[in-house]
Every structure is written in C-alpha cells, then in structure tokens.
Design a protein around this motif. Sequence first.
Motif, PDB file in Angstrom:
ATOM      1  N   UNK A 119       0.829  -1.209   0.000  1.00  0.00           N
ATOM      2  CA  UNK A 119       0.000   0.000   0.000  1.00  0.00           C
ATOM      3  C   UNK A 119       0.863   1.259   0.000  1.00  0.00           C
ATOM      4  N   UNK A 120       1.965   1.227   0.764  1.00  0.00           N
ATOM      5  CA  UNK A 120       2.860   2.375   0.810  1.00  0.00           C
ATOM      6  C   UNK A 120       3.474   2.654  -0.563  1.00  0.00           C
ATOM      7  N   UNK A 121       3.929   1.598  -1.238  1.00  0.00           N
ATOM      8  CA  UNK A 121       4.524   1.771  -2.571  1.00  0.00           C
ATOM      9  C   UNK A 121       3.490   2.224  -3.592  1.00  0.00           C
ATOM     10  N   UNK A 122       2.261   1.712  -3.467  1.00  0.00           N
ATOM     11  CA  UNK A 122       1.205   2.131  -4.395  1.00  0.00           C
ATOM     12  C   UNK A 122       0.899   3.612  -4.236  1.00  0.00           C
ATOM     13  N   UNK A 123       0.817   4.065  -2.989  1.00  0.00           N
ATOM     14  CA  UNK A 123       0.568   5.489  -2.738  1.00  0.00           C
ATOM     15  C   UNK A 123       1.726   6.335  -3.263  1.00  0.00           C
ATOM     16  N   UNK A 124       2.948   5.842  -3.073  1.00  0.00           N
ATOM     17  CA  UNK A 124       4.115   6.598  -3.527  1.00  0.00           C
ATOM     18  C   UNK A 124       4.132   6.738  -5.050  1.00  0.00           C
ATOM     19  N   UNK A 125       3.937   5.642  -5.761  1.00  0.00           N
ATOM     20  CA  UNK A 125       3.984   5.699  -7.222  1.00  0.00           C
ATOM     21  C   UNK A 125       2.845   6.540  -7.782  1.00  0.00           C
ATOM     22  N   UNK A 126       1.659   6.457  -7.153  1.00  0.00           N
ATOM     23  CA  UNK A 126       0.534   7.271  -7.606  1.00  0.00           C
ATOM     24  C   UNK A 126       0.803   8.755  -7.396  1.00  0.00           C
ATOM     25  N   UNK A 127       1.319   9.099  -6.220  1.00  0.00           N
ATOM     26  CA  UNK A 127       1.601  10.501  -5.929  1.00  0.00           C
ATOM     27  C   UNK A 127       2.730  11.032  -6.802  1.00  0.00           C
ATOM     28  N   UNK A 128       3.669  10.179  -7.148  1.00  0.00           N
ATOM     29  CA  UNK A 128       4.766  10.579  -8.023  1.00  0.00           C
ATOM     30  C   UNK A 128       4.230  11.019  -9.385  1.00  0.00           C
ATOM     31  N   UNK A 129       3.389  10.179  -9.996  1.00  0.00           N
ATOM     32  CA  UNK A 129       2.816  10.516 -11.309  1.00  0.00           C
ATOM     33  C   UNK A 129       1.877  11.713 -11.189  1.00  0.00           C
ATOM     34  N   UNK A 130       1.097  11.757 -10.113  1.00  0.00           N
ATOM     35  CA  UNK A 130       0.130  12.842  -9.933  1.00  0.00           C
ATOM     36  C   UNK A 130       0.823  14.197  -9.866  1.00  0.00           C
ATOM     37  N   UNK A 131       1.891  14.298  -9.083  1.00  0.00           N
ATOM     38  CA  UNK A 131       2.565  15.591  -8.907  1.00  0.00           C
ATOM     39  C   UNK A 131       3.263  16.038 -10.181  1.00  0.00           C
ATOM     40  N   UNK A 132       3.852  15.099 -10.908  1.00  0.00           N
ATOM     41  CA  UNK A 132       4.490  15.455 -12.177  1.00  0.00           C
ATOM     42  C   UNK A 132       3.452  15.970 -13.162  1.00  0.00           C
ATOM     43  N   UNK A 133       2.308  15.288 -13.237  1.00  0.00           N
ATOM     44  CA  UNK A 133       1.242  15.723 -14.136  1.00  0.00           C
ATOM     45  C   UNK A 133       0.704  17.081 -13.728  1.00  0.00           C
ATOM     46  N   UNK A 134       0.508  17.282 -12.417  1.00  0.00           N
ATOM     47  CA  UNK A 134       0.001  18.566 -11.932  1.00  0.00           C
ATOM     48  C   UNK A 134       0.968  19.701 -12.247  1.00  0.00           C
ATOM     49  N   UNK A 135       2.269  19.425 -12.198  1.00  0.00           N
ATOM     50  CA  UNK A 135       3.260  20.461 -12.494  1.00  0.00           C
ATOM     51  C   UNK A 135       3.134  20.948 -13.932  1.00  0.00           C
TER      52      UNK A 135
END
Length: 367
Positions: free
Chosen positions: A85-101
């Motif tokens: 779950x921790x890795x899933x949250x990390x990878x999701x947030x990684x893609x999300x923040x790059x896209x938001x930028x």
Amino acid sequence: MNIQTRGEITPAWCAAATAMLLITVTTITGNTAVVTALRRLRRTPAHYPLASLAAADLLVGTFVLPIAVARELFIFQLTSLLDWALCSCWSTLDVLCCTASILSLCALGWERWCCITAPLARAQRIKRAKLYAMLIWPVSTAVALPTAFIPSPKHYLTGEVAKACTVNTNVGYVFFSTTFSFYLPATIMVTFYVRILRLLAVPPTIRAHRGRQNQIIDAESKSPVKTHEFKAKKPRTTEFTTPQKHRLQIPVGSSNDQISSPKKTPNSPGGLVPRQRRATRTIIMLMSLFMACWLPFFVMLPVDSLCECVWDTFWQWCTWLGYANSAINPLVYAAASPSVRRALHASLTSSSSSGTRTVLSPSMRRP
C-alpha cells in the motif's frame, strides 16, 4: 520490512546520498517558503496556477522524495500488505505531482496568452484561472491512479538489484501516462508560448491625443499615420492597442507635449509592454527548465518499457534530474519576481506584520 544498504558504503554512495538529501531539503524548504509567500500576495490571475505548481513541488519534496531516496540507497524486502500500500501510494503521488506540475505550466501559458490578448478582462481571467487551477488536480489524479492497480513487469538487467516501489513499466500504461501527463500538455504549452512570442515581437500601436487632433504613431518609426478631430478640452492620453485590437488609454501629463515620456508610455521601461515581457520570460524560464529536467525521463521510460535495455544508473540520473526541477522552481520565482522576493523575505523574517499584502509582479493592474 528488512532493510540493508544497496552495495557498500563508499565515497560514491555517500556523495549520491548527500546530493539526494540536498535536493529533498531544498525542495521542501524552498516550496514551503513560496507557498507562504504567495499567501501574502494580492490575488492575480497568475497567482492560482503558480500556487498549484508550488503545491505540486511541495508534495514531491514531502512525500515522494524521502521514499525515492530510501529506495536508491537501501534494499527493501517487502513482506506485508502495508508495504504494498505504501509503494502504491508513492507511485501514484509521483505521477500525480508530475502531471500537476506540467498542467500548472499549461495554465500559466493560458494566463499569459489572455493577459496579452485581453489585458482589460482581469476579473474574468481571475475566475477562469481559479477554475483551471482547481481542475488540474482531478485530471492529474485520473492519469495517476491506474498505476496503483496495473501490474508492472520487472525491468532490471542481469546483475542489477531490484528496487522496492518500482516504477510502472507496463507498456500500455506507460504510453497512456506519458501522453497525457507530458507529451500532450507539453505540446499545448509550447504552442502557447510560440504564439505569445510572436505577438510580443509585433510593435504595438500608440495613439496620442493632442488637443483637437489624434495622431496614430507607429511604435518603431514614431511617424504619424492618421489624424482626426478631437475635443479641445479632453485630457490628453496615450492609447495602447494590443495585437487583438483591444484598447487601453493611459493619461499623459499636461506639461509635456512629447509622446514618448519614458515613464508614461506602454513601451517605456515601467510600462505595460515591458511588464508583459518580463512576466512571459519568467514563465518561459519555468517551462524551459521543466522540459530540460523531465524530457530525458519521458524519453527513457517508453524506451525501457519496450526493450528493457536501460541501465539502472541511467534510470537514476534521469529520475533525479526530473526531481531536481522541483527544487529549482522556487529559485526561478525569487530571481524573476521582485514582489515574490519581498514576500519570501517577509515570510522568512518577523519584521513584517502578518497582514502584509503585496502585488504579484509583474502583473496587470486594473486600469
């Protein structure tokens, strides 16, 4: 969860750890200061996408980079559902923040375009900028969320040690995510700025009203083009016409008949056009740095998903070059905007009161 270092603790390992920690600390402190500074600024159209960009970078520094540092320096043995779950949250947030930028940069490009083509519609631009800044995050979430549920094949070459919390290299998802989180927004963003630069390259028309006559003067040649009757008692003004034929009248002092007063014409150093150019240069700097930092990663990722031929060292360099962009952006704000520098200084010291408000510069003021 069992943890051990990736390889021996050598000078190279220590140097890499120092560089990663420096990027992480700089990203957190710099973007925290920017978010705090933006709270002190009077609301302008550019405020909302800038705040979205700073928030995305702050999330990267707070939640993405610490785990990224750990996975580069240590070996994790994932043994529980909590680890997954921790890795899933990390990878999701990684893609999300790059896209938001990059979507925030697109919103900034749109705001610059509207500022030049419709400079008087400030209130409308503020409403739309706020709406677009709010829409950035649901769109980014829609792009990022599938990475937690789509299985990813292993992409390590023979002899390389697998990392915990791997980047998703499923071919279908990679091409979906890179298209909507980078290539499509980047194309839109570049198109915006090419058109903006073309508009700024066109010399504006200045209309000078003198007594009973109104002369239209070319900004380059300063020669009259057309005259017509004008009321004798009407105050003299300088009228600036944008490339989209919107008109902006600026009063000219009565004691001087010359048109090109350096402090009163739109083309003067403190005038409207130079402010637009400075604001556009700031956003172009942000866009150029983003492209330079993230383009290698978004070229490498699809290639590796197809052939699994990219070495781990190259992965590391490309990934952290992209992460470094989140640490660089606050420096661009401070270097390019005097008001952001003042607000940053005020937020980092106790010399100013908590209610201080400054104007986001450079920006359009309501005439």
